[in-house]
Scaffold this active site. Structure first.
Site, short mmCIF file in Angstrom:
data_model
loop_
_atom_site.label_atom_id
_atom_site.label_comp_id
_atom_site.label_asym_id
_atom_site.label_seq_id
_atom_site.Cartn_x
_atom_site.Cartn_y
_atom_site.Cartn_z
N ILE A 31 0.84 -1.09 0.09
CA ILE A 31 -0.03 0.17 -0.15
C ILE A 31 0.90 1.27 0.14
CG2 ILE A 31 -0.21 0.16 2.46
CD1 ILE A 31 -3.37 0.60 1.85
N ASN A 87 11.76 -8.52 7.18
CA ASN A 87 11.80 -8.03 8.51
C ASN A 87 11.49 -8.67 9.46
OD1 ASN A 87 13.08 -5.44 7.13
ND2 ASN A 87 11.04 -4.82 6.69
N GLY A 93 12.48 -3.61 11.82
CA GLY A 93 11.43 -2.92 11.30
C GLY A 93 10.19 -3.68 10.81
N GLN A 94 9.97 -4.93 11.49
CA GLN A 94 8.76 -5.49 11.12
C GLN A 94 7.54 -4.77 11.80
OE1 GLN A 94 8.43 -9.49 12.22
NE2 GLN A 94 6.49 -9.77 11.30
N SER A 95 6.53 -4.43 11.06
CA SER A 95 5.23 -3.51 11.62
C SER A 95 4.00 -4.43 11.59
CB SER A 95 5.18 -2.32 10.86
OG SER A 95 4.89 -2.66 9.37
N HIS A 100 5.70 -11.92 5.97
CA HIS A 100 5.91 -11.64 4.50
C HIS A 100 7.19 -11.25 4.28
CE1 HIS A 100 5.52 -8.26 7.43
NE2 HIS A 100 6.24 -7.47 6.35
N HIS A 102 8.85 -8.89 1.44
CA HIS A 102 8.71 -7.63 0.31
C HIS A 102 9.70 -8.11 -0.91
CE1 HIS A 102 7.57 -4.73 3.33
NE2 HIS A 102 8.31 -5.61 4.10
P1 AMP Z 1 6.88 -4.70 7.56
O1 AMP Z 1 7.40 -3.22 7.86
O2 AMP Z 1 8.20 -5.41 7.06
O3 AMP Z 1 6.34 -5.36 8.62
O4 AMP Z 1 6.15 -4.34 6.28
C1 AMP Z 1 4.94 -4.31 6.13
C2 AMP Z 1 4.41 -3.60 5.04
O5 AMP Z 1 3.03 -3.90 4.94
C3 AMP Z 1 4.65 -2.32 4.97
O6 AMP Z 1 5.71 -2.08 3.71
C4 AMP Z 1 3.13 -1.46 4.67
O7 AMP Z 1 3.20 -0.70 3.66
C5 AMP Z 1 2.40 -2.76 4.10
N1 AMP Z 1 0.87 -2.70 4.40
C6 AMP Z 1 0.23 -2.36 5.51
N2 AMP Z 1 -0.96 -2.48 5.64
C7 AMP Z 1 -1.27 -2.85 4.12
C8 AMP Z 1 -2.45 -3.23 3.32
N3 AMP Z 1 -3.63 -2.86 3.81
N4 AMP Z 1 -2.32 -3.34 2.20
C9 AMP Z 1 -0.86 -3.50 1.23
N5 AMP Z 1 0.30 -3.40 2.28
C10 AMP Z 1 0.01 -2.92 3.63
#
Ligand code: AMP
Length: 113
Positions: A31, A87, A93-95, A100, A102
């Protein structure tokens, strides 16, 4: 898992720009892309992070890596090159705490990152 945004995307309850999916994985556009190609590959089954996988997850991990290659081919970056990032943990940096990968492409990437 309740409250997990990527479980919501995997089930179809939360909309996403899905590139492809099969019984095991979903590939969808990030996103907030940080490169011309920025796709996330997730397992449909909830696993919080790479730190949480077990030997029983080997088949699932193989599906993910195979899907990464398909993303690269379908987005046209397989030959030009692409960066894969996982991540793991807040410190890295995992959020979103649903495993997942990238898949990033369409520009150059410095190394070390
Ligand atoms: P990370 O920081 O490695 O956990 O990556 C999480 C990723 O998920 C980030 O790059 C966000 O931009 C992406 N993200 C979060 N919510 C969504 C969503 N609803 N659709 C697509 N990507 C998302």
């Amino acid at each position: 898992m309740d409250g997990c945004i990527f479980c919501g995307i995997a089930s179809g309850a939360i909309p996403a720009k899905v590139l492809f999916q099969d019984d095991h994985v979903v590939a969808f556009h990030d996103i907030h892309p940080v490169a011309p190609v920025h796709v996330l590959v997730i397992p449909k089954r909830h696993v919080a992070s790479l730190a949480e996988v077990s030997p029983d997850d080997r088949e699932m991990l193989g599906h993910l890596m195979s899907a990464v290659r398909r993303v690269a081919v379908e987005t046209g970056v397989a030959e030009s090159g692409f960066r894969t990032v996982i991540n793991t943990g807040e410190g890295a940096g995992q959020s979103v705490f649903h495993l997942h990968i990238h898949v990033l492409g369409g520009r150059t990437f410095p190394w070390p990152p």
